[in-house]
Write an enzyme that holds these catalytic residues in place. Structure first.
Site, PDB file in Angstrom:
ATOM      1  N   GLY A 185       0.796  -1.222   0.000  1.00 24.55           N
ATOM      2  CA  GLY A 185       0.000   0.000   0.000  1.00 24.55           C
ATOM      3  C   GLY A 185       0.825   1.266   0.000  1.00 24.55           C
ATOM      4  O   GLY A 185       0.562   2.200  -0.775  1.00 24.55           O
TER       5      GLY A 185
ATOM      6  N   ASP B 116      10.623  -7.168  -1.117  1.00 29.05           N
ATOM      7  CA  ASP B 116       9.318  -7.776  -0.854  1.00 29.05           C
ATOM      8  C   ASP B 116       9.381  -9.237  -1.261  1.00 29.05           C
ATOM      9  O   ASP B 116       9.864  -9.557  -2.353  1.00 29.05           O
ATOM     10  CB  ASP B 116       8.212  -7.060  -1.638  1.00 29.05           C
ATOM     11  CG  ASP B 116       6.839  -7.261  -0.992  1.00 29.05           C
ATOM     12  OD1 ASP B 116       6.470  -8.434  -0.747  1.00 29.05           O
ATOM     13  OD2 ASP B 116       6.142  -6.264  -0.725  1.00 29.05           O
TER      14      ASP B 116
ATOM     15  N   SER C  99      -7.013  -9.049  -3.420  1.00 26.22           N
ATOM     16  CA  SER C  99      -7.418  -8.053  -2.420  1.00 26.22           C
ATOM     17  C   SER C  99      -6.443  -6.883  -2.337  1.00 26.22           C
ATOM     18  O   SER C  99      -6.781  -5.832  -1.785  1.00 26.22           O
ATOM     19  CB  SER C  99      -7.556  -8.713  -1.045  1.00 26.22           C
ATOM     20  OG  SER C  99      -6.293  -9.171  -0.578  1.00 26.22           O
ATOM     21  N   ASN C 100      -5.215  -7.043  -2.884  1.00 27.40           N
ATOM     22  CA  ASN C 100      -4.230  -5.960  -2.862  1.00 27.40           C
ATOM     23  C   ASN C 100      -4.601  -4.833  -3.819  1.00 27.40           C
ATOM     24  O   ASN C 100      -4.217  -3.673  -3.612  1.00 27.40           O
ATOM     25  CB  ASN C 100      -2.844  -6.473  -3.252  1.00 27.40           C
ATOM     26  CG  ASN C 100      -2.299  -7.544  -2.333  1.00 27.40           C
ATOM     27  OD1 ASN C 100      -1.544  -8.407  -2.772  1.00 27.40           O
ATOM     28  ND2 ASN C 100      -2.668  -7.532  -1.059  1.00 27.40           N
ATOM     29  N   LEU C 101      -5.318  -5.150  -4.882  1.00 25.77           N
ATOM     30  CA  LEU C 101      -5.522  -4.198  -5.969  1.00 25.77           C
ATOM     31  C   LEU C 101      -6.374  -3.002  -5.568  1.00 25.77           C
ATOM     32  O   LEU C 101      -6.383  -1.983  -6.267  1.00 25.77           O
ATOM     33  CB  LEU C 101      -6.158  -4.908  -7.170  1.00 25.77           C
ATOM     34  CG  LEU C 101      -5.364  -6.099  -7.721  1.00 25.77           C
ATOM     35  CD1 LEU C 101      -6.050  -6.675  -8.948  1.00 25.77           C
ATOM     36  CD2 LEU C 101      -3.931  -5.702  -8.054  1.00 25.77           C
ATOM     37  N   GLN C 102      -7.089  -3.097  -4.448  1.00 29.95           N
ATOM     38  CA  GLN C 102      -7.911  -1.981  -3.970  1.00 29.95           C
ATOM     39  C   GLN C 102      -7.072  -0.787  -3.559  1.00 29.95           C
ATOM     40  O   GLN C 102      -7.553   0.346  -3.533  1.00 29.95           O
ATOM     41  CB  GLN C 102      -8.784  -2.488  -2.808  1.00 29.95           C
ATOM     42  CG  GLN C 102      -9.470  -1.436  -1.978  1.00 29.95           C
ATOM     43  CD  GLN C 102      -8.848  -1.322  -0.576  1.00 29.95           C
ATOM     44  OE1 GLN C 102      -7.766  -1.843  -0.317  1.00 29.95           O
ATOM     45  NE2 GLN C 102      -9.555  -0.643   0.311  1.00 29.95           N
ATOM     46  N   ARG C 103      -5.785  -0.990  -3.269  1.00 32.87           N
ATOM     47  CA  ARG C 103      -4.946   0.102  -2.770  1.00 32.87           C
ATOM     48  C   ARG C 103      -3.497   0.041  -3.269  1.00 32.87           C
ATOM     49  O   ARG C 103      -2.799   1.057  -3.241  1.00 32.87           O
ATOM     50  CB  ARG C 103      -4.933   0.109  -1.231  1.00 32.87           C
ATOM     51  CG  ARG C 103      -4.295  -1.140  -0.628  1.00 32.87           C
ATOM     52  CD  ARG C 103      -4.676  -1.400   0.798  1.00 32.87           C
ATOM     53  NE  ARG C 103      -4.103  -2.676   1.262  1.00 32.87           N
ATOM     54  CZ  ARG C 103      -4.610  -3.863   0.976  1.00 32.87           C
ATOM     55  NH1 ARG C 103      -5.692  -3.968   0.225  1.00 32.87           N
ATOM     56  NH2 ARG C 103      -4.032  -4.968   1.426  1.00 32.87           N
TER      57      ARG C 103
ATOM     58  N   CYS D 294      -7.695   1.726  25.399  1.00 37.12           N
ATOM     59  CA  CYS D 294      -8.416   1.667  24.120  1.00 37.12           C
ATOM     60  C   CYS D 294      -9.269   0.400  24.129  1.00 37.12           C
ATOM     61  O   CYS D 294      -9.721  -0.040  25.180  1.00 37.12           O
ATOM     62  CB  CYS D 294      -7.435   1.704  22.951  1.00 37.12           C
ATOM     63  SG  CYS D 294      -6.321   0.286  22.879  1.00 37.12           S
TER      64      CYS D 294
ATOM     65  N   CYS E  83      -4.283  -4.774   8.397  1.00 37.69           N
ATOM     66  CA  CYS E  83      -5.237  -4.258   7.418  1.00 37.69           C
ATOM     67  C   CYS E  83      -6.231  -5.338   7.004  1.00 37.69           C
ATOM     68  O   CYS E  83      -7.407  -5.059   6.767  1.00 37.69           O
ATOM     69  CB  CYS E  83      -4.505  -3.720   6.191  1.00 37.69           C
ATOM     70  SG  CYS E  83      -3.626  -2.167   6.471  1.00 37.69           S
TER      71      CYS E  83
END
Length: 370
Positions: free
Chosen positions: A39, A60, A67-71, A332, A186
């Site tokens: 991201g 990397d 699911s990575n392609l969204q960002r 929290c 994430c």
């Protein structure tokens, strides 16, 4: 000297009085190691390549998932299943043939990090986990390499520059990792697709400024971004004289694994739910600071807690003016944001700090057992 093709490509840089041909030539002679082609690394790689960084290293060992392609905008649909480093290399080469790309398809560890970082002028940290962040911080400190640090969580992000011997390091801000599994990834918590684009581009901007020798870098300043409220805030950071890495009497002399990093001296006291109840029942002077979002507080909270959401804490420190020398217990939902809040307060000069282990959910489990 710039070629005619390069003068055409970087024309808009050359027209900037503060930038010009000299700065562009410095970029073409420089090198950046980008850790993570996800991201944060995706937008950073594209803009560093477009700006004309001479040599880019990509670290990397993961593969592209749908699911990575969204960002993760450096990758395309046809890259799904391919190694991320190779996919990113193709995109960079297609964008700018001036850039030499080096792939490192392995994980950083205590054995290879210093040697790899030493080959580049600076590091852009696009990692998504605490072990790698500590590893990069420590290796970069020993190799005297600046780190463009960025992190994201759901709708919020933060970015700063750690420059060895010129400002604080990552351990000054977070002396020890949060409890295991206290901060969702994430994939668990979700993330707004545009958020890493914003933070990654700020990281790339800071890298270009440092390499070109222009502007005022984010050294000693933590920039926070709230996408939902569309607000930026800034927190001043100072070097921690007690930091185990860059402090006056450092105890860390080599790059170590996260297990060893987690054993670093803790400056924020962990507090169990049982200990909190003893404080409350005994009438001990303390402030219970709930740093969750209002919607979480409405769903359930600990009576008497003072709610200031973590994203608002840097701007609202003045409300805690009477508590610099008195005990503040940060709380929290699970413990992760509480640890971050405690470290932010520590950087702001608060001296008696604790983080409620397990957060509100841990406290609630204690009541259920009782």
């Amino acid at each position: 000297m710039l070629s005619d093709a390069q003068r055409a490509r970087y024309d808009r840089h050359l027209k900037l009085e503060e930038f010009g041909a000299a700065a562009q030539e410095r970029l073409l002679e420089s090198s950046v190691l980008v850790v993570g082609a996800g991201g944060l690394g995706s937008p950073a790689l594209l803009y560093l390549a477009a700006a004309g960084i001479g040599r880019l290293g990509i670290v990397d060992d993961d593969v592209v998932d749908m699911s990575n392609l969204q960002r993760q905008v450096v990758h395309r649909n046809h890259d799904v299943g391919s190694p991320k480093a190779a996919s990113a290399e193709r995109a960079v080469r297609d964008l700018n043939p001036d850039v030499a790309v080096e792939i490192h398809d392995f994980r950083l560890d205590e054995g290879n990090s210093r040697a790899l970082l030493s080959e580049y002028d600076l590091v852009l940290d696009g990692s998504d986990n605490f072990p790698t962040r500590y590893l990069i911080n420590d290796a970069a400190y020993f190799e005297r390499r600046p780190v463009m640090h960025g992190s994201i969580y759901r709708f919020e992000g933060q970015v700063t520059v750690f420059a060895p011997r010129k400002g604080p390091c990552y351990r000054c801000l977070f002396p020890h990792p949060p409890p295991a599994d206290s901060v969702p990834s994430c994939s668990q918590a979700g993330v707004l697709g545009m958020l890493p684009g914003v933070i990654g581009m700020v990281q790339a901007t800071e890298a270009v400024k440092l390499l070109a020798g222009i502007g005022e870098p984010l050294i000693g300043r933590l920039l926070r971004y709230d996408a939902l409220g569309m607000r930026w805030s800034e927190l001043r950071l100072g070097r921690d004289s007690a930091c185990p890495l860059c402090g006056d009497e450092p105890s860390i002399s080599e790059v170590k694994s996260i297990e060893q990093a987690a054993a670093a001296v803790q400056s924020v006291q962990p507090m169990t739910p049982e200990e909190l109840e003893e404080l409350r029942m005994g009438g001990v002077d303390h402030l219970l600071l709930d740093v969750r979002e209002p919607a979480e507080v409405v769903a359930g909270g600990i009576s008497g807690a003072w709610n200031i959401p973590l994203r608002e804490l840097p701007q609202r420190l003045g409300e805690l003016g009477d508590w610099h020398e008195r005990l503040v217990v940060c709380q929290c939902q699970r413990g992760g944001r509480g640890a971050e809040a405690a470290e932010l307060l520590k950087c702001a000069g608060f001296n008696r700090l604790a983080n409620l282990e397990g957060g509100y959910l841990g406290w609630r489990r204690l009541l259920a057992i009782g």
